[in-house]
Scaffold this active site. Sequence first.
Site, PDB file in Angstrom:
ATOM      1  N   LEU A  22      71.808  13.140  13.196  1.00  0.00           N
ATOM      2  CA  LEU A  22      72.448  11.826  13.251  1.00  0.00           C
ATOM      3  C   LEU A  22      73.958  11.917  13.382  1.00  0.00           C
ATOM      4  O   LEU A  22      74.590  10.993  13.897  1.00  0.00           O
ATOM      5  CB  LEU A  22      72.096  11.016  11.992  1.00  0.00           C
ATOM      6  CG  LEU A  22      70.614  10.658  11.820  1.00  0.00           C
ATOM      7  CD1 LEU A  22      70.399   9.956  10.488  1.00  0.00           C
ATOM      8  CD2 LEU A  22      70.128   9.788  12.974  1.00  0.00           C
ATOM      9  N   GLY A  25      80.184  15.217   9.554  1.00  0.00           N
ATOM     10  CA  GLY A  25      81.356  14.725   8.859  1.00  0.00           C
ATOM     11  C   GLY A  25      82.036  15.848   8.113  1.00  0.00           C
ATOM     12  O   GLY A  25      81.631  17.019   8.207  1.00  0.00           O
ATOM     13  N   MET A  27      81.949  16.542   5.077  1.00  0.00           N
ATOM     14  CA  MET A  27      81.154  17.126   4.000  1.00  0.00           C
ATOM     15  C   MET A  27      79.936  17.886   4.500  1.00  0.00           C
ATOM     16  O   MET A  27      79.288  18.603   3.742  1.00  0.00           O
ATOM     17  CB  MET A  27      80.695  16.022   3.049  1.00  0.00           C
ATOM     18  CG  MET A  27      81.833  15.230   2.436  1.00  0.00           C
ATOM     19  SD  MET A  27      81.212  13.951   1.343  1.00  0.00           S
ATOM     20  CE  MET A  27      82.644  12.898   1.250  1.00  0.00           C
ATOM     21  N   VAL A  30      74.332  15.336   8.981  1.00  0.00           N
ATOM     22  CA  VAL A  30      73.318  14.367   8.570  1.00  0.00           C
ATOM     23  C   VAL A  30      72.168  14.403   9.570  1.00  0.00           C
ATOM     24  O   VAL A  30      72.387  14.348  10.786  1.00  0.00           O
ATOM     25  CB  VAL A  30      73.893  12.939   8.493  1.00  0.00           C
ATOM     26  CG1 VAL A  30      72.845  11.972   7.954  1.00  0.00           C
ATOM     27  CG2 VAL A  30      75.139  12.908   7.611  1.00  0.00           C
ATOM     28  N   ASP A 138      85.448   7.216  -0.628  1.00  0.00           N
ATOM     29  CA  ASP A 138      85.573   7.388   0.821  1.00  0.00           C
ATOM     30  C   ASP A 138      85.071   6.138   1.544  1.00  0.00           C
ATOM     31  O   ASP A 138      84.373   6.235   2.553  1.00  0.00           O
ATOM     32  CB  ASP A 138      84.805   8.626   1.277  1.00  0.00           C
ATOM     33  CG  ASP A 138      85.173   9.053   2.706  1.00  0.00           C
ATOM     34  OD1 ASP A 138      86.257   8.653   3.183  1.00  0.00           O
ATOM     35  OD2 ASP A 138      84.381   9.761   3.339  1.00  0.00           O
TER      36      ASP A 138
END
Length: 519
Positions: A22, A25, A27, A30, A138
């Site tokens: 998907l 990012g 982190m 996804v 965030d």
Amino acid sequence: MSGGLRPGDPARLGGYEVLDRLGDGGMGSVFLARSPQGRRVAVKVVRAELSHDEEFRGRFRSEVNRAREVPPFCTAEVLDADPDHDPPYLVVEYVEGPSLAQVVREQGPLGAARLHSIAVGVATALTAIHGAGVIHRDLKPANVLVAPGGIKVIDFGIARAFEATSQHTRTNQMVGTVSYMAPERFDTESGRPVGPAADIFAWGALVAHAATGRNPFGGDSATAIAMRILTQPPDLTGLGGPLRELVSRALEKDPAARPTARELLDGLLAAAHSGGSGGQAQLLDGSPSLATAGRAGSRRRRWLTALAATAAMIAVLVPAFLFGPKLLDRQSKPDPAGSTATGSPAPSGPAVTASASTSGKPTASPSASVDPTRAILAGQRRILVHLVEIDRDLSLPSYGEVEVGNGTGKDALFVLEPIGVDYMIKSVNPDIAHRPCLGVKVDSEGYGSLVGTDCRPTKATLFGLSREGKDDKGRTSYAIVNDEHGVVQWSPTKREIYVEFLGDAPIDTTFSLVDRGAV
């Protein structure tokens, strides 16, 4: 948005079959996946270099547990996580719909009605997130999804686990997007923890972006944006009416000058109710009381207390294309004890059949078998506020200083009065005609204590309940938290109750609510 699986992407993560990528990012990545039950979910896989860091895994586990406490009606529900997997991952509800960033990029600034709906939806999500003791850290348009059933705020709370693991961030590097960072986020020297007010600042920048298509502190580099956030007022050209006033307050440099999420929501509902006139100014005059909107404000607060009882009001305030049946189907306020509204198992036993009394407080049907926990949280049962760690109970004698005793006598009997997602804690001692509610009193040295005070919903009298486990009788235990002043604590050395901000320190004082019969 589908990105297609790449060579090296996992085929499975635990029991989840990976279907698609998907996005990526700061982190991690996804993925769209299928659960063992066949449900489509979103799985966030964190960066590989964190896999062998025990500090990170511990923080990640703690933050996931807190995030699970957030009621999911305006957030992507946290379903599962495995901090011990290599690499660690988090599973959340899959929300099908574009992000707010994508909507603004493709369609331009939002119209007034849709903008107000987004503002209300995100403020509602923040109220639930902060009520669970979580800070988003965030919040930005990319983390707000505009789904057919309503807006959903994603990625809440988890950023702290990454940001706090210092060896995996460069000096002065922070998790987040600079354009939506509060000024205090750039203060790396003080060591002070970021509070909920940082999310309020991000809300203001997000709403301004949705209204104008640009950031209110726009610049040509991250450094320039940060300097404008620290030193310049926001550019709110193109944003008018009561919403401009709320956004302006949310973007104050001083965190203490910003409204809470609950006050934002109250102000937004006041603006919708009054058509943008009169009543809005009453909520923006700096008064600490949430009751300044009069009878209309009371009606709005009762809406938060019992969502189903006022579904018609939501339908007026928020267009159905944004707040659809998923919100309107909820039968009660978010239940800190664990109900179907939070995505957690409901307490054992039959549920309460509730109706709205003429006072606006839910009352149990005489024919229903009452589940005590739900009845307590609905304000229908007298309770002892039991201090778990020392097996004692709070009491409020008529002279007004909160004490700790053995739970006998009328001084120890209280009732919860729901106000939005929080509560006032009210003595039912018939001898206390004045100042029967618990409130926080701060002395000249900043020391906070619990005292009896007038029963008005103010920053001093509203308390959130955050689940912290079980007591020795198997009852749910809670931390009692005041947004303005901190956590209710017990001092074993001074043998007294006090209130303080804990920062990142663990909560070491918990309370359980002991049923003592119908009010």
